[in-house]
Design a protein around this motif. Structure first.
Motif, short mmCIF file in Angstrom:
data_model
loop_
_atom_site.label_atom_id
_atom_site.label_comp_id
_atom_site.label_asym_id
_atom_site.label_seq_id
_atom_site.Cartn_x
_atom_site.Cartn_y
_atom_site.Cartn_z
N ARG A 187 0.82 -1.22 0.00
CA ARG A 187 0.00 0.00 0.00
C ARG A 187 0.86 1.27 0.00
N SER A 188 1.90 1.27 0.81
CA SER A 188 2.77 2.43 0.88
C SER A 188 3.45 2.72 -0.46
N GLU A 189 3.89 1.69 -1.15
CA GLU A 189 4.50 1.87 -2.47
C GLU A 189 3.48 2.37 -3.48
N CYS A 190 2.27 1.84 -3.41
CA CYS A 190 1.20 2.30 -4.31
C CYS A 190 0.89 3.77 -4.09
N LEU A 191 0.74 4.17 -2.83
CA LEU A 191 0.46 5.57 -2.52
C LEU A 191 1.63 6.46 -2.94
N GLY A 192 2.84 5.96 -2.81
CA GLY A 192 4.01 6.71 -3.23
C GLY A 192 3.99 6.99 -4.73
N LEU A 193 3.64 5.98 -5.51
CA LEU A 193 3.55 6.19 -6.96
C LEU A 193 2.44 7.19 -7.29
N LEU A 194 1.29 7.05 -6.65
CA LEU A 194 0.20 7.99 -6.90
C LEU A 194 0.59 9.42 -6.57
N SER A 195 1.32 9.62 -5.47
CA SER A 195 1.69 10.98 -5.08
C SER A 195 2.77 11.57 -5.98
N SER A 196 3.51 10.72 -6.68
CA SER A 196 4.58 11.21 -7.56
C SER A 196 4.10 11.46 -8.99
N GLN A 197 2.91 11.02 -9.32
CA GLN A 197 2.40 11.14 -10.70
C GLN A 197 1.27 12.15 -10.77
N PHE A 245 -4.52 14.55 -11.86
CA PHE A 245 -5.05 14.37 -10.52
C PHE A 245 -4.00 14.75 -9.49
N ALA A 246 -4.44 14.91 -8.26
CA ALA A 246 -3.56 15.09 -7.11
C ALA A 246 -4.02 14.11 -6.05
N SER A 247 -3.08 13.62 -5.27
CA SER A 247 -3.38 12.59 -4.28
C SER A 247 -3.06 13.10 -2.88
N ASP A 248 -3.89 12.69 -1.92
CA ASP A 248 -3.57 13.01 -0.53
C ASP A 248 -3.59 11.76 0.37
N GLY A 249 -3.58 10.60 -0.21
CA GLY A 249 -3.56 9.37 0.56
C GLY A 249 -4.88 8.65 0.62
N ASN A 250 -5.96 9.35 0.85
CA ASN A 250 -7.29 8.74 0.92
C ASN A 250 -8.13 9.03 -0.31
N TYR A 251 -7.77 10.10 -1.01
CA TYR A 251 -8.55 10.56 -2.16
C TYR A 251 -7.63 10.93 -3.31
N LEU A 252 -8.19 10.88 -4.50
CA LEU A 252 -7.57 11.44 -5.68
C LEU A 252 -8.47 12.59 -6.12
N ALA A 263 -13.63 20.84 1.29
CA ALA A 263 -13.19 19.80 0.34
C ALA A 263 -12.79 20.43 -0.99
N ARG A 264 -13.56 21.41 -1.48
CA ARG A 264 -13.22 22.09 -2.75
C ARG A 264 -11.92 22.87 -2.61
N ASP A 265 -11.77 23.59 -1.50
CA ASP A 265 -10.54 24.34 -1.28
C ASP A 265 -9.33 23.41 -1.20
N HIS A 266 -9.51 22.27 -0.54
CA HIS A 266 -8.43 21.30 -0.44
C HIS A 266 -8.06 20.76 -1.83
N ALA A 267 -9.06 20.43 -2.63
CA ALA A 267 -8.81 19.95 -4.00
C ALA A 267 -8.05 21.01 -4.79
N TRP A 268 -8.52 22.24 -4.73
CA TRP A 268 -7.86 23.32 -5.46
C TRP A 268 -6.43 23.51 -4.98
N SER A 269 -6.20 23.47 -3.66
CA SER A 269 -4.85 23.69 -3.13
C SER A 269 -3.88 22.60 -3.59
N LEU A 270 -4.35 21.36 -3.65
CA LEU A 270 -3.48 20.27 -4.12
C LEU A 270 -3.24 20.35 -5.62
N LEU A 271 -4.30 20.55 -6.38
CA LEU A 271 -4.17 20.59 -7.84
C LEU A 271 -3.35 21.78 -8.31
#
Length: 150
Positions: A10-20, A40-47, A100-108
């Motif tokens: 799981r940790s490796e999967c999340l790492g790839l998601l956060s790097s892409q 997309f942007a990832s925060d661990g629980n959501y994309l 949630a919208r502000d968080h999405a915008w801040s990550l993206l």
């Protein structure tokens, strides 16, 4: 050199998601699959994603079950690939969703051109309202290849 394929944890999967930033999103309506590239942007629980309304959004509104595939190729037979099974959730512009919208915008918005390709339509199409959304990660699987020295 032999190539070995192994499961990612799981940790490796999340790492790839956060790097892409680019993945392939699959949705389905009435038994017909549809796959489209998305940023997309990832925060661990959501994309988190952003799009104009269109086929992808309309299909996900009808059937929120989705799948996202992300991969990375390092060359010489080395690659990593993750598949996310999840659920689409729209982040509407109304009370109760601001955080949630502000968080999405801040990550993206941490990335240049974060609104592409979701914010672009062919030149001959009329503009449509934009949508922030997230995919609730329900299941992650990943595989990677490693080249072993002889």
């Amino acid at each position: 050199m032999p190539v070995i394929i192994t499961e990612m944890n799981r940790s490796e999967c999340l790492g790839l998601l956060s790097s892409q930033r680019l993945g392939r999103l699959a949705c389905c309506l009435d038994g017909q699959p549809y796959v489209v590239p998305v940023t997309f942007a990832s925060d661990g629980n959501y994309l988190y994603g952003f799009s104009l309304t269109g086929k992808k959004i309309e299909w996900m509104r009808t059937n929120p079950r989705v799948c996202l595939q992300v991969d990375e190729f390092a060359g010489h037979g080395e690659w990593r690939s993750v598949i996310v099974d999840g659920k689409f959730e729209e982040l509407p512009d109304r009370m109760g969703w601001k955080h949630a919208r502000d968080h999405a915008w801040s990550l993206l918005s941490q990335h240049a051109n974060w609104w592409e390709p979701g914010g672009l339509k062919p030149a001959d199409e009329n503009p449509t309202p934009h949508v922030f959304y997230r995919i609730i990660i329900e299941n992650l699987t990943g595989r990677k290849s490693v080249t072993e020295p002889d």
